[in-house]
Design a protein around this motif. Structure first.
Motif, PDB file in Angstrom:
ATOM      1  N   MET A 175       0.841  -1.199   0.000  1.00 60.16           N
ATOM      2  CA  MET A 175       0.000   0.000   0.000  1.00 60.16           C
ATOM      3  C   MET A 175       0.875   1.248   0.000  1.00 60.16           C
ATOM      4  N   GLU A 176       0.523   2.202  -0.872  1.00 62.47           N
ATOM      5  CA  GLU A 176       1.228   3.481  -0.900  1.00 62.47           C
ATOM      6  C   GLU A 176       0.455   4.514  -0.093  1.00 62.47           C
ATOM      7  N   HIS A 177       1.169   5.586   0.315  1.00 61.26           N
ATOM      8  CA  HIS A 177       0.530   6.619   1.123  1.00 61.26           C
ATOM      9  C   HIS A 177       0.771   7.996   0.519  1.00 61.26           C
ATOM     10  N   LEU A 178      -0.275   8.830   0.538  1.00 58.70           N
ATOM     11  CA  LEU A 178      -0.183  10.210   0.066  1.00 58.70           C
ATOM     12  C   LEU A 178      -0.775  11.127   1.130  1.00 58.70           C
ATOM     13  N   ARG A 179      -0.257  12.342   1.172  1.00 59.95           N
ATOM     14  CA  ARG A 179      -0.843  13.375   2.018  1.00 59.95           C
ATOM     15  C   ARG A 179      -1.185  14.556   1.120  1.00 59.95           C
ATOM     16  N   GLY A 180      -2.490  14.943   1.066  1.00 57.56           N
ATOM     17  CA  GLY A 180      -2.886  15.992   0.140  1.00 57.56           C
ATOM     18  C   GLY A 180      -3.978  16.886   0.682  1.00 57.56           C
ATOM     19  N   VAL A 181      -4.096  18.066   0.075  1.00 54.55           N
ATOM     20  CA  VAL A 181      -5.155  19.016   0.409  1.00 54.55           C
ATOM     21  C   VAL A 181      -6.252  18.909  -0.649  1.00 54.55           C
ATOM     22  N   VAL A 182      -7.498  18.773  -0.218  1.00 54.23           N
ATOM     23  CA  VAL A 182      -8.620  18.640  -1.154  1.00 54.23           C
ATOM     24  C   VAL A 182      -8.850  19.976  -1.854  1.00 54.23           C
ATOM     25  N   GLU A 183      -8.702  19.975  -3.181  1.00 51.25           N
ATOM     26  CA  GLU A 183      -8.925  21.189  -3.969  1.00 51.25           C
ATOM     27  C   GLU A 183     -10.372  21.287  -4.453  1.00 51.25           C
ATOM     28  N   ARG A 184     -10.907  20.178  -4.921  1.00 55.00           N
ATOM     29  CA  ARG A 184     -12.311  20.185  -5.347  1.00 55.00           C
ATOM     30  C   ARG A 184     -12.855  18.760  -5.334  1.00 55.00           C
ATOM     31  N   ILE A 185     -14.164  18.670  -5.142  1.00 56.86           N
ATOM     32  CA  ILE A 185     -14.856  17.380  -5.144  1.00 56.86           C
ATOM     33  C   ILE A 185     -15.606  17.266  -6.461  1.00 56.86           C
ATOM     34  N   THR A 186     -15.218  16.290  -7.270  1.00 53.33           N
ATOM     35  CA  THR A 186     -15.784  16.145  -8.612  1.00 53.33           C
ATOM     36  C   THR A 186     -17.105  15.389  -8.590  1.00 53.33           C
ATOM     37  N   LEU A 240     -12.309  13.031  -6.196  1.00 54.38           N
ATOM     38  CA  LEU A 240     -11.866  14.386  -5.851  1.00 54.38           C
ATOM     39  C   LEU A 240     -10.470  14.644  -6.388  1.00 54.38           C
ATOM     40  N   LYS A 241     -10.090  15.897  -6.385  1.00 54.29           N
ATOM     41  CA  LYS A 241      -8.759  16.304  -6.827  1.00 54.29           C
ATOM     42  C   LYS A 241      -8.003  16.868  -5.624  1.00 54.29           C
ATOM     43  N   CYS A 242      -6.782  16.363  -5.421  1.00 55.44           N
ATOM     44  CA  CYS A 242      -5.947  16.782  -4.295  1.00 55.44           C
ATOM     45  C   CYS A 242      -4.652  17.428  -4.789  1.00 55.44           C
ATOM     46  N   ARG A 243      -4.198  18.422  -4.033  1.00 60.01           N
ATOM     47  CA  ARG A 243      -2.870  18.982  -4.269  1.00 60.01           C
ATOM     48  C   ARG A 243      -1.905  18.233  -3.357  1.00 60.01           C
ATOM     49  N   VAL A 244      -0.951  17.522  -3.981  1.00 55.70           N
ATOM     50  CA  VAL A 244      -0.012  16.674  -3.249  1.00 55.70           C
ATOM     51  C   VAL A 244       1.416  17.163  -3.507  1.00 55.70           C
ATOM     52  N   LYS A 245       2.170  17.302  -2.438  1.00 59.45           N
ATOM     53  CA  LYS A 245       3.551  17.769  -2.558  1.00 59.45           C
ATOM     54  C   LYS A 245       4.343  16.810  -3.436  1.00 59.45           C
ATOM     55  N   GLY A 246       5.097  17.373  -4.394  1.00 57.42           N
ATOM     56  CA  GLY A 246       5.904  16.566  -5.298  1.00 57.42           C
ATOM     57  C   GLY A 246       5.219  16.251  -6.605  1.00 57.42           C
ATOM     58  N   TYR A 247       3.937  16.620  -6.742  1.00 59.70           N
ATOM     59  CA  TYR A 247       3.198  16.379  -7.977  1.00 59.70           C
ATOM     60  C   TYR A 247       2.787  17.728  -8.566  1.00 59.70           C
ATOM     61  N   ARG A 248       3.166  17.955  -9.826  1.00 62.61           N
ATOM     62  CA  ARG A 248       2.848  19.248 -10.445  1.00 62.61           C
ATOM     63  C   ARG A 248       1.355  19.377 -10.709  1.00 62.61           C
ATOM     64  N   GLU A 249       0.724  18.298 -11.180  1.00 62.00           N
ATOM     65  CA  GLU A 249      -0.705  18.323 -11.478  1.00 62.00           C
ATOM     66  C   GLU A 249      -1.502  17.866 -10.254  1.00 62.00           C
ATOM     67  N   VAL A 305     -13.589  20.459   1.035  1.00 60.66           N
ATOM     68  CA  VAL A 305     -12.558  21.208   0.314  1.00 60.66           C
ATOM     69  C   VAL A 305     -11.689  21.943   1.335  1.00 60.66           C
ATOM     70  N   GLY A 306     -10.353  21.827   1.161  1.00 60.74           N
ATOM     71  CA  GLY A 306      -9.417  22.479   2.064  1.00 60.74           C
ATOM     72  C   GLY A 306      -8.905  21.578   3.164  1.00 60.74           C
ATOM     73  N   SER A 307      -9.615  20.477   3.454  1.00 62.46           N
ATOM     74  CA  SER A 307      -9.146  19.581   4.511  1.00 62.46           C
ATOM     75  C   SER A 307      -7.943  18.777   4.024  1.00 62.46           C
ATOM     76  N   GLU A 364      -7.803   9.327   6.334  1.00 53.54           N
ATOM     77  CA  GLU A 364      -8.073  10.058   7.566  1.00 53.54           C
ATOM     78  C   GLU A 364      -8.097  11.542   7.234  1.00 53.54           C
ATOM     79  N   GLU A 365      -9.132  12.233   7.698  1.00 54.97           N
ATOM     80  CA  GLU A 365      -9.275  13.657   7.417  1.00 54.97           C
ATOM     81  C   GLU A 365      -8.811  14.465   8.624  1.00 54.97           C
ATOM     82  N   THR A 366      -7.982  15.464   8.392  1.00 49.52           N
ATOM     83  CA  THR A 366      -7.531  16.344   9.468  1.00 49.52           C
ATOM     84  C   THR A 366      -7.806  17.787   9.082  1.00 49.52           C
ATOM     85  N   LEU A 367      -7.804  18.662  10.068  1.00 44.32           N
ATOM     86  CA  LEU A 367      -8.011  20.074   9.783  1.00 44.32           C
ATOM     87  C   LEU A 367      -6.785  20.658   9.105  1.00 44.32           C
ATOM     88  N   PRO A 368      -6.974  21.603   8.186  1.00 42.82           N
ATOM     89  CA  PRO A 368      -5.827  22.228   7.512  1.00 42.82           C
ATOM     90  C   PRO A 368      -5.020  23.076   8.492  1.00 42.82           C
TER      91      PRO A 368
END
Length: 760
Positions: free
Chosen positions: A1-12, A23-32, A45-47, A71-75
């Protein structure tokens, strides 16, 4: 299993029932932005999401991260907090105020809202009223969040958690722990399956009475949604056994207990060996060649069916109010209306006036509206006070335009007031001499019963409708049952008048009704066109490709061809009707495509992945008595408030406001199903008919869709699909006994009269 940490930009996309989310997430190390898919009950959005899963490549959507754990955390950053607050999470904070608050407090914003929310008044433009709303919204969100934490482990989405909280408040967790099946009884939108998942994860035994009782209710309700007023016992046992996976003996004991407690009503019916009903309780019986079956009713349907039959029989047995003074009435009607009625039409007019209850039926072009005008004129000549009604707002509006008189929806006529129900009833009946109701094929059993409860014994009732259209969405088949009974006086108009013969819409509708091949020639002066998708696209064998091609052609006709040629509004004058919700040529996908073409604005609110945009055409999909808006009403979004998270819809001049949590009552209405279009007429109808619609291709569905077009009809699809629909007259039979009850009551009345007239 791989793990990512991202901020929710929008829910499609979000499926409220099972929590499946795109949904679309902004993840460190990924340009898109990273596309994330999986079961995630409504993150905001934002979490910040801690995701566990694996990468996959979707043939249509490309590379995606498929979530297994999250797991969802506060920004923690100002940027994330602004996105989080601006998502509409808290009433009173939208994107504009989120930006102001975060600019003022920075990364400490959430701490301030949590510990010292009164400081928000320091932000320019925020007053005391808004501060109080934000405090209340934050407290409610925290309470819902606590419930969500508890319920998330039991398969409940955030939207359901919100409904649970609004119903039970601080008792939510206790109620769910004690009996999760109460959710199915008490909360609209939470059915047995959701409650059963929760119960299973909480360790409820499969054989507990609460579960079996709820499952039987669910099975009966599912059958009612298919139009049945009751279930035969073997039918119910089979459905419940498959659903609950328990022995039939346990279900039988549960059903017996439910009968004892009046949760359900059991009635025995004697049927012939051929399967036709012979007797009901109280009727004479010949036991030879009969067998007894058990009908299981939910109480509302039993009392509605028996009550409807009883009240109609009472009307029939009372003396007509207008049988006198008919001399010269024929001539006076023709003179007043300026119309010449044929023999059948005049027979219908006189029958309406001389009977306490009467049915006028007929297809398009047979003079049903003209005859109704004659009936109204006849009653006016008798100085009668006339009430007009129809099941939907659109049908009532059409009736009003045709007659020049006020017509109300049945709900408004009965003065529906939640939670009390109908203000007009036995104790407070309707005031008038005559009630004329149009589009009666749409009236289900429960509505007909409530209408009749408000009809006083001295009132005459005239029912008008096309019995060949689709039956009501709700349980029952009232108009057809009334005609089938042979008890209610009726006239069927069959002659197509000369002016209607020039309309290929009307002539083809009657061809469909007779099971004959329809005329698809089109032509410059025609009002009926067929676009053969197989000839135009070359997709003769590929059902999926044909559906995609048909969807594209529907969009082209609606956005370019028809508006340009006929100089009409593509939104207000053209309506797409389709047999199904799903699929490339279904209502959901066609709405998405038409919205993109016809209304590209970004001013919107999103709910479950659907954007509700300013100026969108929308439809109400359930009765909302508080708002006085009903299933099938169509309107236009005239205001979108992204700060308050609410929008306003104009329904024929009435402005109705929806909070974002109420948007599940609306759907886009550029395209809708044929079922939802009953009782309506549209200047131009575009209707896809494809083999991919196979399960819905029936004669009455095609007939109903075709007859919704007032000026122009365009069928887009496959000739074999049209032929199949025309030939398929095997409409699914509904379990109803209204016709038989009427026949039994008539026979009882005859016997009673015979006994009274007998001289010993």
């Amino acid at each position: 299993m791989e793990h990512l940490r991202g901020v929710v930009e929008r829910i499609t996309y979000q499926n409220e029932e099972n929590g499946y989310t795109v949904l679309k997430c902004r993840v460190k190390g990924y340009r898109e932005l990273v596309a994330v898919v999986g079961t995630m009950p409504e993150p905001h959005v934002g979490s910040v999401l801690m995701l566990g899963g694996s990468w996959k490549v979707d043939g249509k959507y490309g590379r995606q991260f498929a979530v297994e754990t999250y797991e969802e955390t506060l920004p923690a950053t100002a940027y994330g907090i602004e996105k989080y607050l601006g998502s509409g999470l808290i009433k009173g904070i939208g994107p504009k105020y989120a930006k102001k608050i975060v600019q003022f407090f920075g990364a400490d914003t959430l701490e301030i809202i949590e510990t010292d929310p009164d400081r928000l008044i320091e932000v320019e433009g925020i007053g005391r009223v808004r501060v109080d709303r934000i405090k209340a919204g934050w407290s409610e969100q925290k309470a819902i969040k606590n419930i969500m934490i508890f319920l998330q482990d039991h398969g409940v989405s955030t939207s359901h958690a919100t409904k649970i909280f609004k119903t039970y408040g601080d008792d939510s967790i206790r109620v769910v722990q004690e009996n999760p099946y109460r959710l199915a009884d008490d909360i609209r939108g939470i059915g047995f399956r959701t409650a059963d998942i929760i119960a299973g994860k909480m360790g409820f035994g499969e054989e507990r009475y609460a579960r079996l009782r709820s499952g039987i209710f669910y099975a009966l309700n599912q059958l009612s949604e298919e139009g049945h007023c009751y279930a035969e016992k073997p039918q119910l046992m089979k459905t419940a056994e498959e659903l609950l996976n328990v022995d039939e003996s346990l279900l039988a004991m549960t059903l017996d207990e439910m009968v004892k407690t009046s949760d359900v009503i059991r009635e025995k019916i004697e049927v012939s060996s051929a399967g036709t009903e012979q007797t009901l309780p109280g009727a004479p019986s010949d036991s030879e060649g009969t067998e007894t079956i058990e009908a299981i009713y939910l109480p509302p349907f039993f009392f509605a069916e028996t009550g409807t039959a009883r009240r109609m029989t009472r009307l029939l047995s009372s003396a007509p109010a207008f049988s006198a003074g008919l001399t010269g009435l024929k001539e006076r009607i023709s003179m007043k209306t300026g119309m010449q009625y044929d023999e059948i039409q005049m027979e219908a007019i006189l029958a309406a006036v001389t009977n306490k209850i009467f049915i006028l039926t007929g297809g398009p072009g047979t003079g049903k509206t003209t005859t109704t005008l004659g009936i109204i004129t006849a009653f006016r000549e008798c100085n009668a006070r006339i009430l007009l009604a129809a099941p939907t707002g659109r049908a009532a509006k059409r009736l009003s335009e045709a007659t020049g008189m006020e017509a109300k929806t049945i709900h408004r006529l009965l003065e529906t007031k939640p939670p009390e129900g109908y203000k007009r009833n036995e104790e407070n009946p309707l005031e008038g001499d005559v009630l004329i109701v149009d589009e009666c094929s749409m009236i289900d059993l429960l509505l007909m019963y409530n209408l009749l409860k408000a009809v006083p014994e001295d009132m005459t009732v005239v029912l008008v409708g096309d019995a060949d259209q689709l039956p009501s969405v709700g349980a029952g088949n009232v108009l057809s049952d009334l005609l089938r009974s042979g008890v209610i006086p009726s006239v069927r108009l069959t002659r197509i008048f000369r002016q209607a013969m020039g309309s290929r819409i009307i002539t083809n509708a009657h061809r469909i009704n007779r099971g004959e091949a329809i005329d698809m020639r089109g032509g410059r002066d025609s009002d009926f066109f067929f676009a053969d998708i197989e000839r135009l696209s070359g997709n003769a064998g590929d059902a999926a490709a044909a559906s995609e091609a048909a969807a594209d052609l529907v969009v082209r006709y609606c956005t370019r061809n028809l508006p340009q040629y006929y100089r009409v509004s593509p939104v207000r004058d053209i309506q797409v009707l389709t047999p199904m919700q799903r699929g490339a040529a279904g209502a959901v996908n066609l709405n998405r495509k038409l919205q993109a073409e016809l209304n590209p604005t970004k001013i919107c609110l999103m709910r479950s992945g659907v954007e509700f945009r300013l100026n969108d055409k929308v439809m109400q999909i359930r009765n909302d008595y508080d708002k006085d808006i009903f299933n099938g009403d169509i309107g236009f979004i005239t205001r979108v408030d992204t700060e308050e998270r609410e929008l306003t819809v104009n329904f024929d001049g009435r402005e109705v406001t929806y909070d974002i949590s109420e948007l599940d009552e609306l759907v886009l209405a550029y395209a809708t199903t044929v079922h939802k279009a009953q009782g309506a007429e549209f200047p131009i109808v575009v209707m896809p008919v494809l083999m991919s619609h196979y399960v819905m291709l029936q004669r009455n569905l095609l007939y109903t869709g075709v007859t919704r077009a007032k000026r122009i009809l365009v069928l887009i699809g496959q000739k074999r699909a049209v032929r199949l629909a025309v030939m398929n007259n095997a409409a699914v039979a509904r379990n109803t006994r209204l016709a038989e009850r009427l026949q039994v009551l008539r026979e009882k009345n005859r016997q009673a009269k015979g006994t009274r007239g007998h001289i010993p």
